[in-house]
Design a protein around this motif. Structure first.
Motif, PDB file in Angstrom:
ATOM      1  N   THR A   2       0.844  -1.196   0.000  1.00 24.65           N
ATOM      2  CA  THR A   2       0.000   0.000   0.000  1.00 24.65           C
ATOM      3  C   THR A   2       0.877   1.242   0.000  1.00 24.65           C
ATOM      4  O   THR A   2       1.872   1.310   0.725  1.00 24.65           O
ATOM      5  CB  THR A   2      -0.911   0.027   1.245  1.00 24.65           C
ATOM      6  N   PHE A 234      -5.105   6.388  -2.608  1.00 26.20           N
ATOM      7  CA  PHE A 234      -5.327   6.559  -1.170  1.00 26.20           C
ATOM      8  C   PHE A 234      -4.305   7.507  -0.564  1.00 26.20           C
ATOM      9  O   PHE A 234      -3.115   7.466  -0.871  1.00 26.20           O
ATOM     10  CB  PHE A 234      -5.237   5.215  -0.447  1.00 26.20           C
ATOM     11  N   ASP A 252      -8.834   1.921   7.543  1.00 21.91           N
ATOM     12  CA  ASP A 252      -9.986   1.015   7.560  1.00 21.91           C
ATOM     13  C   ASP A 252     -11.186   1.644   6.860  1.00 21.91           C
ATOM     14  O   ASP A 252     -11.922   0.967   6.120  1.00 21.91           O
ATOM     15  CB  ASP A 252     -10.361   0.652   8.994  1.00 21.91           C
ATOM     16  N   ARG A 255     -10.890   1.523   3.105  1.00 25.30           N
ATOM     17  CA  ARG A 255     -11.155   0.183   2.575  1.00 25.30           C
ATOM     18  C   ARG A 255     -12.659  -0.125   2.610  1.00 25.30           C
ATOM     19  O   ARG A 255     -13.180  -0.769   1.688  1.00 25.30           O
ATOM     20  CB  ARG A 255     -10.352  -0.861   3.352  1.00 25.30           C
ATOM     21  N   GLN A 256     -13.343   0.334   3.644  1.00 21.87           N
ATOM     22  CA  GLN A 256     -14.797   0.159   3.687  1.00 21.87           C
ATOM     23  C   GLN A 256     -15.477   0.896   2.536  1.00 21.87           C
ATOM     24  O   GLN A 256     -16.388   0.379   1.889  1.00 21.87           O
ATOM     25  CB  GLN A 256     -15.355   0.691   5.008  1.00 21.87           C
ATOM     26  N   THR A 258     -14.382   1.618  -0.319  1.00 30.84           N
ATOM     27  CA  THR A 258     -14.078   1.067  -1.636  1.00 30.84           C
ATOM     28  C   THR A 258     -14.364  -0.435  -1.698  1.00 30.84           C
ATOM     29  O   THR A 258     -13.868  -1.133  -2.585  1.00 30.84           O
ATOM     30  CB  THR A 258     -12.605   1.323  -2.006  1.00 30.84           C
ATOM     31  N   ALA A 259     -15.176  -0.919  -0.792  1.00 29.07           N
ATOM     32  CA  ALA A 259     -15.448  -2.358  -0.710  1.00 29.07           C
ATOM     33  C   ALA A 259     -16.138  -2.878  -1.964  1.00 29.07           C
ATOM     34  O   ALA A 259     -16.062  -4.073  -2.265  1.00 29.07           O
ATOM     35  CB  ALA A 259     -16.295  -2.663   0.524  1.00 29.07           C
ATOM     36  N   ASP A 263     -10.699  -6.752  -6.790  1.00 29.97           N
ATOM     37  CA  ASP A 263      -9.325  -6.772  -6.275  1.00 29.97           C
ATOM     38  C   ASP A 263      -8.385  -5.927  -7.119  1.00 29.97           C
ATOM     39  O   ASP A 263      -7.531  -5.207  -6.585  1.00 29.97           O
ATOM     40  CB  ASP A 263      -8.807  -8.212  -6.205  1.00 29.97           C
ATOM     41  N   ARG A 266      -9.035  -2.231  -6.445  1.00 28.19           N
ATOM     42  CA  ARG A 266      -8.538  -1.818  -5.131  1.00 28.19           C
ATOM     43  C   ARG A 266      -7.013  -1.726  -5.123  1.00 28.19           C
ATOM     44  O   ARG A 266      -6.434  -0.852  -4.481  1.00 28.19           O
ATOM     45  CB  ARG A 266      -9.030  -2.788  -4.052  1.00 28.19           C
ATOM     46  N   PHE A 270      -5.008   1.670  -3.939  1.00 29.02           N
ATOM     47  CA  PHE A 270      -4.126   1.613  -2.776  1.00 29.02           C
ATOM     48  C   PHE A 270      -2.648   1.404  -3.113  1.00 29.02           C
ATOM     49  O   PHE A 270      -1.814   1.471  -2.206  1.00 29.02           O
ATOM     50  CB  PHE A 270      -4.592   0.528  -1.803  1.00 29.02           C
TER      51      PHE A 270
END
Length: 280
Positions: A2, A234, A252, A255-256, A258-259, A263, A266, A270
Motif C-alpha cells: 500500500t 489513497f 480502515d 477500505r470500507q 471502496t469495498a 481486487d 482496489r 491503494f
C-alpha cells in the motif's frame, strides 16, 4: 502493498505552522517527526509514503528531500516553490539537482488560501505551471469547490502535465452538500491527465462524528464514478486526519468505502496508481 500518497512531518522548533489556528486545531500544535510517523504506520500494510509540503517556505522542501533519504518508507516528496517567481524554472532546477533531489516528484501550493478564486489562471501562475511541466513533475491541486472552475481552466491549458486533486477537492461534507462540488469534479475528471487523492474527507466532516462511512460514501461514490479506480489514490492526510480519526481508522474507512471494487481496482487505488504517478 500500500502507498500512502499524502502525509506531513513538522518540527515546530524548526518552523512554525501558521495554518494551525484556533482551539479546535490545538491537537496539531506539537511536533510530528519521523518516529511519530513510524509509530502511526506500525501494523499497517503501508510500505511507501509520499511526504507533502505544509507551508510556503522555500527552505522546507530541501529539508523534506533529506528526510526522504533517511526516513523509512518515505519514497517521494511533493514540495513547494513560488510559482509566481520569474525564475521558477531555476528554482525547480536547484531542487532537482539537490543531492537528494531525485525524491522530488511534485509541486504544491496552498491555493485554497488564496483570496482570488482565479489564482490558478493568473499569467504568472500559468508560467510557473509550465515550469513544473517542463521539469517532468506533477502538480497538486489544493483547492476548495469555489476554486474548481479555475482549476478546470488551468488543467485544460496543460494536457501533458499530470495534475493531482488533493482531498477530493474538499467537498462540504459537514453540511451534506454535493453541489456544485460534484458537477465541477466531474468536469475536472473529464481531463485524462487529472488524478484524485482519496484523502482528507474525515476532516471535511464534523470531526466529532467521524469516522462514519455512511456520511462519506456519497462523496466517494462521485469520485469513483468520475475518475475511475485507475485515477484514484489513497492518502491518509496524517497527522491532520487525527483531528477526526487515527491513522488506522482512516485506512480502515478507506477500505470500507471502496469495498464495492474488485481486487484489481482496489490494488489501483491503494498501490498501483500512486507508483505510476510518482514513478516509485
Amino acid at each position: 502493498m500500500t502507498v500512502d500518497t499524502h502525509h506531513h512531518l513538522w518540527d515546530l522548533d524548526v518552523r512554525d505552522q501558521p495554518w494551525i489556528v484556533g482551539v479546535e486545531m490545538e491537537p496539531l500544535r506539537r511536533d510530528f517527526r519521523p518516529a511519530d510517523l513510524q509509530a502511526a504506520l506500525k501494523g499497517s500494510a503501508v510500505d511507501a509514503t509520499v511526504l507533502v509540503q505544509t507551508v510556503a517556505d522555500p527552505d522546507e522542501t530541501p529539508e523534506m528531500l533529506v528526510l526522504a533519504d533517511t526516513v523509512d518508507r518515505v519514497v517521494a516528496v511533493v514540495g513547494w516553490i513560488d510559482l509566481t517567481a520569474r525564475d521558477a524554472r531555476e528554482r525547480i532546477g536547484r531542487l532537482q539537482t539537490h543531492p537528494s533531489g531525485g525524491w522530488l516528484k511534485g509541486i504544491r501550493h496552498q491555493a485554497e488560501d488564496e483570496p482570488d478564486p482565479d489564482w490558478l489562471i493568473r499569467p504568472d501562475v500559468l508560467n510557473g505551471l509550465a515550469a513544473v511541466e517542463d521539469a517532468g513533475l506533477v502538480y497538486e491541486l489544493l483547492v476548495r469547490p469555489h476554486q474548481l472552475p479555475a482549476a478546470i481552466k488551468a488543467v485544460g491549458q496543460f494536457p501533458q502535465l499530470t495534475f493531482v486533486l488533493d482531498h477530493c477537492g474538499k467537498p462540504a461534507v459537514a453540511t451534506g452538500e454535493l453541489e456544485p462540488w460534484a458537477s465541477r469534479v466531474r468536469t475536472l475528471a473529464a481531463f485524462p491527465n487529472v488524478v484524485c487523492k482519496l484523502s482528507g474527507l474525515v476532516t471535511e466532516d464534523d470531526w466529532a462524528r467521524q469516522p462514519d462511512p455512511v456520511r462519506l460514501l456519497p462523496y466517494v461514490d462521485v469520485v469513483v464514478e468520475a475518475f475511475g479506480p485507475k485515477r484514484l489514490m489513497f492518502g491518509s492526510d496524517w497527522p491532520v486526519c487525527t483531528l477526526a480519526a487515527e491513522y488506522g481508522q482512516v485506512m480502515d474507512l478507506a477500505r470500507q468505502l471502496t469495498a464495492g471494487l474488485d481486487d484489481q481496482q482496489r490494488t489501483a487505488v491503494f498501490d498501483a496508481t500512486a507508483r505510476a504517478v510518482y514513478d516509485i
